[in-house]
Design a protein around this motif. Structure first.
Motif, PDB file in Angstrom:
ATOM      1  N   ALA A 232       0.796  -1.307  -0.053  1.00 31.43           N
ATOM      2  CA  ALA A 232       0.072   0.021  -0.291  1.00 31.43           C
ATOM      3  C   ALA A 232       0.819   1.517   0.085  1.00 31.43           C
ATOM      4  O   ALA A 232       0.501   2.328  -0.637  1.00 31.43           O
ATOM      5  CB  ALA A 232      -0.868   0.017   1.075  1.00 31.43           C
ATOM      6  N   ILE A 233       2.072   1.299   0.783  1.00 33.47           N
ATOM      7  CA  ILE A 233       2.732   2.576   0.657  1.00 33.47           C
ATOM      8  C   ILE A 233       3.548   2.544  -0.329  1.00 33.47           C
ATOM      9  O   ILE A 233       4.001   3.631  -0.915  1.00 33.47           O
ATOM     10  CB  ILE A 233       3.749   2.424   2.209  1.00 33.47           C
ATOM     11  CG1 ILE A 233       2.808   2.489   3.290  1.00 33.47           C
ATOM     12  CG2 ILE A 233       5.100   3.510   2.049  1.00 33.47           C
ATOM     13  CD1 ILE A 233       3.704   2.412   4.628  1.00 33.47           C
ATOM     14  N   HIS A 234       4.022   1.187  -0.831  1.00 39.76           N
ATOM     15  CA  HIS A 234       4.860   1.194  -2.145  1.00 39.76           C
ATOM     16  C   HIS A 234       4.487   2.056  -3.409  1.00 39.76           C
ATOM     17  O   HIS A 234       5.218   2.435  -4.117  1.00 39.76           O
ATOM     18  CB  HIS A 234       5.334  -0.034  -2.368  1.00 39.76           C
ATOM     19  CG  HIS A 234       6.347  -0.116  -3.452  1.00 39.76           C
ATOM     20  ND1 HIS A 234       7.730   0.351  -3.038  1.00 39.76           N
ATOM     21  CD2 HIS A 234       6.548  -0.781  -4.706  1.00 39.76           C
ATOM     22  CE1 HIS A 234       8.521   0.053  -4.037  1.00 39.76           C
ATOM     23  NE2 HIS A 234       7.764  -0.471  -5.051  1.00 39.76           N
ATOM     24  N   ALA A 235       3.257   2.070  -3.618  1.00 36.78           N
ATOM     25  CA  ALA A 235       2.478   2.948  -4.683  1.00 36.78           C
ATOM     26  C   ALA A 235       3.262   4.286  -4.748  1.00 36.78           C
ATOM     27  O   ALA A 235       3.390   4.888  -3.671  1.00 36.78           O
ATOM     28  CB  ALA A 235       1.068   2.940  -4.479  1.00 36.78           C
ATOM     29  N   PRO A 236       3.905   4.728  -6.018  1.00 36.24           N
ATOM     30  CA  PRO A 236       4.594   5.987  -5.854  1.00 36.24           C
ATOM     31  C   PRO A 236       4.191   6.984  -5.225  1.00 36.24           C
ATOM     32  O   PRO A 236       4.984   7.807  -4.640  1.00 36.24           O
ATOM     33  CB  PRO A 236       4.857   6.265  -7.270  1.00 36.24           C
ATOM     34  CG  PRO A 236       4.900   4.666  -8.044  1.00 36.24           C
ATOM     35  CD  PRO A 236       4.024   4.166  -7.129  1.00 36.24           C
ATOM     36  N   LEU A 237       2.958   7.320  -5.601  1.00 35.98           N
ATOM     37  CA  LEU A 237       2.387   8.603  -4.935  1.00 35.98           C
ATOM     38  C   LEU A 237       2.187   8.546  -3.363  1.00 35.98           C
ATOM     39  O   LEU A 237       2.585   9.254  -2.400  1.00 35.98           O
ATOM     40  CB  LEU A 237       1.041   9.055  -5.548  1.00 35.98           C
ATOM     41  CG  LEU A 237       0.572  10.404  -5.272  1.00 35.98           C
ATOM     42  CD1 LEU A 237       1.558  11.720  -5.211  1.00 35.98           C
ATOM     43  CD2 LEU A 237      -0.764  10.832  -5.854  1.00 35.98           C
ATOM     44  N   ARG A 238       1.498   7.309  -3.182  1.00 33.64           N
ATOM     45  CA  ARG A 238       1.484   7.251  -1.492  1.00 33.64           C
ATOM     46  C   ARG A 238       2.972   7.124  -0.923  1.00 33.64           C
ATOM     47  O   ARG A 238       2.922   7.660   0.346  1.00 33.64           O
ATOM     48  CB  ARG A 238       0.717   5.962  -1.156  1.00 33.64           C
ATOM     49  CG  ARG A 238      -0.736   5.846  -1.553  1.00 33.64           C
ATOM     50  CD  ARG A 238      -1.655   4.798  -1.036  1.00 33.64           C
ATOM     51  NE  ARG A 238      -1.345   3.640  -1.735  1.00 33.64           N
ATOM     52  CZ  ARG A 238      -1.995   3.192  -2.829  1.00 33.64           C
ATOM     53  NH1 ARG A 238      -2.851   3.842  -3.562  1.00 33.64           N
ATOM     54  NH2 ARG A 238      -1.800   1.937  -3.306  1.00 33.64           N
ATOM     55  N   LEU A 239       4.098   6.528  -1.556  1.00 26.46           N
ATOM     56  CA  LEU A 239       5.206   6.669  -0.847  1.00 26.46           C
ATOM     57  C   LEU A 239       5.792   8.057  -0.689  1.00 26.46           C
ATOM     58  O   LEU A 239       6.210   8.537   0.289  1.00 26.46           O
ATOM     59  CB  LEU A 239       6.282   5.924  -1.812  1.00 26.46           C
ATOM     60  CG  LEU A 239       7.874   5.869  -1.381  1.00 26.46           C
ATOM     61  CD1 LEU A 239       7.563   4.968  -0.109  1.00 26.46           C
ATOM     62  CD2 LEU A 239       8.436   5.151  -2.308  1.00 26.46           C
ATOM     63  N   ARG A 240       5.732   8.870  -1.725  1.00 23.52           N
ATOM     64  CA  ARG A 240       5.757  10.479  -1.674  1.00 23.52           C
ATOM     65  C   ARG A 240       5.049  11.060  -0.463  1.00 23.52           C
ATOM     66  O   ARG A 240       5.576  11.882   0.293  1.00 23.52           O
ATOM     67  CB  ARG A 240       6.030  10.969  -2.934  1.00 23.52           C
ATOM     68  CG  ARG A 240       6.786  10.477  -4.001  1.00 23.52           C
ATOM     69  CD  ARG A 240       6.513  11.099  -5.293  1.00 23.52           C
ATOM     70  NE  ARG A 240       6.711  12.587  -5.349  1.00 23.52           N
ATOM     71  CZ  ARG A 240       6.188  13.417  -6.088  1.00 23.52           C
ATOM     72  NH1 ARG A 240       5.427  12.969  -7.001  1.00 23.52           N
ATOM     73  NH2 ARG A 240       6.517  14.593  -5.996  1.00 23.52           N
TER      74      ARG A 240
ATOM     75  N   HIS B 131       8.934  -0.156   5.847  1.00 22.91           N
ATOM     76  CA  HIS B 131       8.897  -0.146   4.347  1.00 22.91           C
ATOM     77  C   HIS B 131      10.455   0.510   3.771  1.00 22.91           C
ATOM     78  O   HIS B 131      10.976  -0.287   2.913  1.00 22.91           O
ATOM     79  CB  HIS B 131       7.771   0.678   3.839  1.00 22.91           C
ATOM     80  CG  HIS B 131       7.748   0.612   2.218  1.00 22.91           C
ATOM     81  ND1 HIS B 131       7.273  -0.768   1.548  1.00 22.91           N
ATOM     82  CD2 HIS B 131       8.008   1.387   1.298  1.00 22.91           C
ATOM     83  CE1 HIS B 131       7.445  -0.778   0.268  1.00 22.91           C
ATOM     84  NE2 HIS B 131       7.784   0.534   0.055  1.00 22.91           N
ATOM     85  N   VAL B 132      10.612   1.685   4.381  1.00 19.40           N
ATOM     86  CA  VAL B 132      11.980   1.993   4.047  1.00 19.40           C
ATOM     87  C   VAL B 132      13.233   1.197   4.204  1.00 19.40           C
ATOM     88  O   VAL B 132      14.089   1.028   3.398  1.00 19.40           O
ATOM     89  CB  VAL B 132      12.160   3.587   4.441  1.00 19.40           C
ATOM     90  CG1 VAL B 132      13.594   4.051   4.183  1.00 19.40           C
ATOM     91  CG2 VAL B 132      11.050   4.486   3.988  1.00 19.40           C
ATOM     92  N   ARG B 133      13.234   0.480   5.432  1.00 21.82           N
ATOM     93  CA  ARG B 133      14.093  -0.303   5.698  1.00 21.82           C
ATOM     94  C   ARG B 133      14.084  -1.514   4.836  1.00 21.82           C
ATOM     95  O   ARG B 133      15.283  -2.172   4.529  1.00 21.82           O
ATOM     96  CB  ARG B 133      13.989  -0.828   7.077  1.00 21.82           C
ATOM     97  CG  ARG B 133      14.317   0.251   8.125  1.00 21.82           C
ATOM     98  CD  ARG B 133      14.540  -0.459   9.545  1.00 21.82           C
ATOM     99  NE  ARG B 133      13.181  -0.745  10.215  1.00 21.82           N
ATOM    100  CZ  ARG B 133      12.302   0.164  10.769  1.00 21.82           C
ATOM    101  NH1 ARG B 133      12.888   1.450  11.112  1.00 21.82           N
ATOM    102  NH2 ARG B 133      11.317  -0.090  11.249  1.00 21.82           N
ATOM    103  N   ALA B 134      12.834  -2.054   4.321  1.00 21.12           N
ATOM    104  CA  ALA B 134      12.663  -3.206   3.603  1.00 21.12           C
ATOM    105  C   ALA B 134      13.544  -2.743   2.000  1.00 21.12           C
ATOM    106  O   ALA B 134      14.152  -3.572   1.485  1.00 21.12           O
ATOM    107  CB  ALA B 134      11.433  -3.472   3.306  1.00 21.12           C
TER     108      ALA B 134
END
Length: 102
Positions: free
Chosen positions: A10-18, A90-93
């Motif tokens: 869910a977080i990995h989607a580019p806009l959601r990550l930003r 997620h960033v650590r992954a």
């Protein structure tokens, strides 16, 4: 991956990550500022914010603007504690995948 790293689709989607990355740096951010920073439409940002709100990663609250005389309310967005934890994991992954963890 370690216990501290967790890839989150869910977080990995580019806009959601930003979105999460920008909200991670601040206590709260005005919807309009986030929209303008990301250079997306209200509808696009609303869709992605709703996904994050539904997951419990973001909280949205409306408040009157102290600097405006009219009744229009501002929408403030913040990462929740679970949202911060999920984003950090997620960033650590991603760092583990890239081989850049110390």
């Amino acid at each position: 991956m370690s216990d501290l790293a967790r890839f989150d689709e869910a977080i990995h989607a580019p806009l959601r990550l930003r979105i999460c990355g920008l909200l991670r740096r601040v206590h709260q951010l005005d919807f309009a500022v986030l929209r303008d920073t990301l250079e997306v439409s209200d509808a696009t940002l609303s869709k992605h914010v709703k996904t994050l709100v539904d997951l419990g990663y973001v909280v949205s609250r409306k408040a009157a603007s102290a600097s405006r005389s009219h009744a229009r309310r501002l929408t403030w967005l913040s990462l929740t504690e679970p949202g911060r934890e999920a984003f950090d994991a997620h960033v650590r992954a991603l760092r583990e995948i890239a081989g850049t963890l110390p």
